[in-house]
Design a protein around this motif. Structure first.
Motif, PDB file in Angstrom:
ATOM      1  N   VAL A 194       0.830  -1.203   0.000  1.00 42.29           N
ATOM      2  CA  VAL A 194       0.000   0.000   0.000  1.00 42.29           C
ATOM      3  C   VAL A 194       0.865   1.253   0.000  1.00 42.29           C
ATOM      4  CG1 VAL A 194      -1.636   1.348   1.385  1.00 42.29           C
ATOM      5  CG2 VAL A 194      -1.989  -1.106   1.070  1.00 42.29           C
ATOM      6  N   SER A 195       1.943   1.225   0.772  1.00 37.99           N
ATOM      7  CA  SER A 195       2.860   2.380   0.817  1.00 37.99           C
ATOM      8  C   SER A 195       3.529   2.597  -0.530  1.00 37.99           C
ATOM      9  CB  SER A 195       3.916   2.169   1.909  1.00 37.99           C
ATOM     10  OG  SER A 195       3.324   2.128   3.187  1.00 37.99           O
ATOM     11  N   ILE A 196       3.865   1.501  -1.221  1.00 37.34           N
ATOM     12  CA  ILE A 196       4.446   1.629  -2.564  1.00 37.34           C
ATOM     13  C   ILE A 196       3.457   2.312  -3.502  1.00 37.34           C
ATOM     14  CG2 ILE A 196       5.161   0.316  -4.599  1.00 37.34           C
ATOM     15  CD1 ILE A 196       6.397  -1.740  -2.694  1.00 37.34           C
ATOM     16  N   ALA A 197       2.193   1.882  -3.439  1.00 38.56           N
ATOM     17  CA  ALA A 197       1.175   2.485  -4.300  1.00 38.56           C
ATOM     18  C   ALA A 197       0.982   3.960  -3.961  1.00 38.56           C
ATOM     19  CB  ALA A 197      -0.144   1.729  -4.147  1.00 38.56           C
ATOM     20  N   ALA A 203       4.074  10.628  -6.275  1.00 41.49           N
ATOM     21  CA  ALA A 203       5.341  10.970  -6.945  1.00 41.49           C
ATOM     22  C   ALA A 203       6.399  11.396  -5.927  1.00 41.49           C
ATOM     23  CB  ALA A 203       5.115  12.072  -7.978  1.00 41.49           C
ATOM     24  N   GLN A 204       6.584  10.559  -4.892  1.00 38.72           N
ATOM     25  CA  GLN A 204       7.547  10.879  -3.835  1.00 38.72           C
ATOM     26  C   GLN A 204       8.916  10.246  -4.060  1.00 38.72           C
ATOM     27  OE1 GLN A 204       5.315   9.743  -0.297  1.00 38.72           O
ATOM     28  NE2 GLN A 204       4.793  11.871   0.062  1.00 38.72           N
ATOM     29  N   GLY A 205       9.153   9.729  -5.251  1.00 37.49           N
ATOM     30  CA  GLY A 205      10.493   9.279  -5.587  1.00 37.49           C
ATOM     31  C   GLY A 205      10.704   7.784  -5.437  1.00 37.49           C
ATOM     32  N   SER A 206      11.735   7.304  -6.109  1.00 41.51           N
ATOM     33  CA  SER A 206      12.014   5.867  -6.146  1.00 41.51           C
ATOM     34  C   SER A 206      12.699   5.362  -4.889  1.00 41.51           C
ATOM     35  CB  SER A 206      12.879   5.547  -7.369  1.00 41.51           C
ATOM     36  OG  SER A 206      14.087   6.286  -7.345  1.00 41.51           O
ATOM     37  N   VAL A 207      13.353   6.231  -4.119  1.00 40.49           N
ATOM     38  CA  VAL A 207      14.035   5.775  -2.908  1.00 40.49           C
ATOM     39  C   VAL A 207      13.045   5.150  -1.938  1.00 40.49           C
ATOM     40  CG1 VAL A 207      15.307   6.534  -0.862  1.00 40.49           C
ATOM     41  CG2 VAL A 207      15.982   7.363  -3.114  1.00 40.49           C
ATOM     42  N   LEU A 208      11.959   5.861  -1.658  1.00 40.33           N
ATOM     43  CA  LEU A 208      10.948   5.328  -0.750  1.00 40.33           C
ATOM     44  C   LEU A 208      10.301   4.067  -1.322  1.00 40.33           C
ATOM     45  CD1 LEU A 208       9.094   8.451   0.700  1.00 40.33           C
ATOM     46  CD2 LEU A 208      10.237   6.646   2.002  1.00 40.33           C
ATOM     47  N   ILE A 209      10.105   4.031  -2.629  1.00 36.10           N
ATOM     48  CA  ILE A 209       9.502   2.847  -3.239  1.00 36.10           C
ATOM     49  C   ILE A 209      10.366   1.620  -2.984  1.00 36.10           C
ATOM     50  CG2 ILE A 209       8.948   1.753  -5.451  1.00 36.10           C
ATOM     51  CD1 ILE A 209       7.998   4.477  -6.443  1.00 36.10           C
TER      52      ILE A 209
END
Length: 236
Positions: A194-197, A203-209
């Motif tokens: 859910v956090s990834i989605a 659009a908070q960046g790929s680091v968090l993803i």
């Protein structure tokens, strides 16, 4: 360089938003370490989980939409309201730490816990925590809607409640682990997805993803590690 920064961290505005993002990333990394240690039944994992929610609390302090809040008092209410969801998670982590400490040590800081056999009633406390988390997540939204900053600022409550409920699966899963339920790892994995989605949509960046993806992988790892723990039908 700005393009690379936006890919990694998303669009960042003020210095306060940079601090908030940094604290959010740090909290997510700490939670990764917490999950890895909890998979090995280390009580240190609970301390790190508390620290992760503390980072989330601090991040909420800096991520305040002051342009939409009409007075200093409402800003204060918004900040205090934003603290409640991470405080719920921290309280669950403290509960888990206290329950783990009741089990005998096998190694320093590692506890000899036994699994609780699954019954439908074991679902109730984690889901209740997710509902509480969702309700707490609505408090800042209600403050924004009632701030009198204009008729265009009316955030729908139902999607925010559903989002808070799904995000609350992390705290719910931790409560399940505290109650020695192996299936609770799936709640933690679901919370990470859910956090990834949410991160992708915002659009908070790929680091968090990638950090949330690591949390999902660690949840699967924890589920596998806990497969070797003996199961008992009786409660401690």
């Amino acid at each position: 360089m700005n393009g690379l920064g936006e890919i990694l961290f998303g669009p960042v505005g003020s210095s306060l938003s940079i601090v908030a993002l940094g604290l959010k990333i740090l909290g997510a990394l700490i939670m990764c370490a917490a999950l890895a240690l909890l998979a090995r039944r280390s009580e240190l994992g609970w301390w790190l989980a508390i620290g992760s929610f503390a980072m989330s609390l601090l991040a909420g302090t800096f991520a305040v939409p002051v342009d939409f809040l009409s007075s200093a008092a409402i800003v204060t209410l918004y900040i205090v309201g934003s603290w409640i969801p991470p405080l719920v998670g921290a309280a669950v982590s403290v509960y888990g730490l206290l329950w783990f400490r009741k089990a005998p040590e096998t190694q320093p800081l590692t506890r000899d816990v036994s699994l609780r056999r699954f019954t439908p009633d074991t679902l109730v406390p984690p889901l209740l925590v997710a509902v509480i988390f969702a309700a707490a997540n609505l408090i800042p939204v209600l403050i924004l809607n009632a701030s009198g900053s204009g008729p265009n600022l009316q955030i729908p409550l139902t999607p925010m409640f559903v989002s808070g409920f799904l995000g609350g699966f992390l705290a719910a899963g931790l409560l399940g682990l505290a109650n020695r339920s192996r299936w609770a790892w799936f709640l933690i994995a679901a919370a990470a997805l859910v956090s990834i989605a949410g991160t992708t949509l915002a659009a908070q960046g790929s680091v968090l993803i990638f950090i949330y993806l690591a949390q999902a992988v660690l949840a699967v790892y924890g589920w596998g590690r806990w497969g070797g723990i003996p199961e008992r039908s009786t409660r401690r």
